[in-house]
Enzyme design. Sequence first.
Site, short mmCIF file in Angstrom:
data_model
loop_
_atom_site.label_atom_id
_atom_site.label_comp_id
_atom_site.label_asym_id
_atom_site.label_seq_id
_atom_site.Cartn_x
_atom_site.Cartn_y
_atom_site.Cartn_z
N ALA A 113 0.83 -1.20 0.00
CA ALA A 113 0.00 0.00 0.00
C ALA A 113 0.87 1.26 0.00
CB ALA A 113 -0.94 -0.01 1.20
N GLU A 115 2.99 0.15 -10.98
CA GLU A 115 4.40 0.11 -10.55
C GLU A 115 5.28 1.07 -11.36
OE1 GLU A 115 6.37 -3.38 -9.27
OE2 GLU A 115 4.49 -4.42 -8.83
N THR A 127 -3.83 -4.19 -4.98
CA THR A 127 -4.00 -5.56 -5.47
C THR A 127 -4.07 -6.50 -4.28
OG1 THR A 127 -2.84 -5.10 -7.54
CG2 THR A 127 -2.91 -7.39 -6.83
N GLY A 181 10.64 -5.11 -8.51
CA GLY A 181 9.26 -5.36 -8.92
C GLY A 181 9.01 -4.98 -10.36
#
Length: 381
Positions: free
Chosen positions: A128, A365, A162, A244
């Site tokens: 988050a 992202e 997500t 990521g």
Amino acid sequence: MALADAGSALTEEQRAVRDVVRTFAEREIRPTAAAADAEERFPEEVWDGLSELDLTGLTVPEAYGGVGADRTTYAVVNEEVAHGQLAVATALSVHCLATSCIAEFGSAEQKERWLPEMASGRPVGMFALSEPHAGSNPAEMSTVARREGDEYVLNGEKQWITNGERGEVCIVFAKTDPDDPNSVTQFLVPKDAGIEVGKKEHKLGLRASDTTSLLFDDVRVPAENRLTEEGAGLSAAFRILTGGRIGIAAQAVGLAQAALDEAKSYALEREQFGEPIAEIQTIRHKVADMATDVHAARLMVREAARLEDEGEDPRTAAAMAKYAASETAVDVTNEAVQIHGGYGYTAEFDVERFYRDAKITTIYEGTSEIQKEIIARGVFE
């Protein structure tokens, strides 16, 4: 996927992992994908399968029951899972973001408490950082963690989470001083500490992945749930997000490869003017462009992963890979729909879903625009 490994220099172990995940994706993920998307339901049975393959512990160190995968293996797994369904790959990568934060920044007690269970797939992790008014510029977040004795009290709202419905432990970024953008700090917050799940988003694509807001109204966590020193949260987030982004780039490649595979199969079967459309030069050139772009994007992903595995700074390469691969996914899925003609515009064929799913890879992202800023910084500095 004849070109999927050309020039990729995978080790024997990495190829073995790829083959296992590829088979699982073909047999277990792809067959459930259309129904999960239509029903906007995450396929929990697939998650259980990922757990059985130890993929939910991909970024968990072996000492805590995980795989401790290198970045190249992480990229390969993301590509193959996304070839089955992007929504599943997205859920897995966010879970891995959460475990990565605990593995890198957590105390020995936090690691022992959370990582073995998360490696087994439950609890599912969340990450988050974004807020309704703070996406590309997280320093402007308004979520606050106020210190009260041996606790922090969190108030605020997070957006685009997500695993928001199904997740049970969240990595939360909040300011310890509401007036100081440099006070962002990272916390580990169990959902049962009082996090309220907001509305579930109904999205253009990625419909099988639950995306919600999270609300924090005087959510109390012990001070030992802080993962970084006060003010070190953003730098921690950016470090984790670099890896990521390599995963997201790999997912974009997997999705683009799936679209290319479907376009190729359709072109060989569909006949016009008395011959398969695969014999028509216009179609052949489209496929040639698609194959070239997918192959180039894959090599960029593997190079970024190699840099991280070898201890070099991968930030610019990761941004390049994420930018190139996500834009490739959009272009290739668009061409796959075009090759299918009117059928490609219907839910009868997977390319319709691929086309809808692809766009998100240019946004989450780090948008393509943010990736360009990172690339430019790497060029000029």
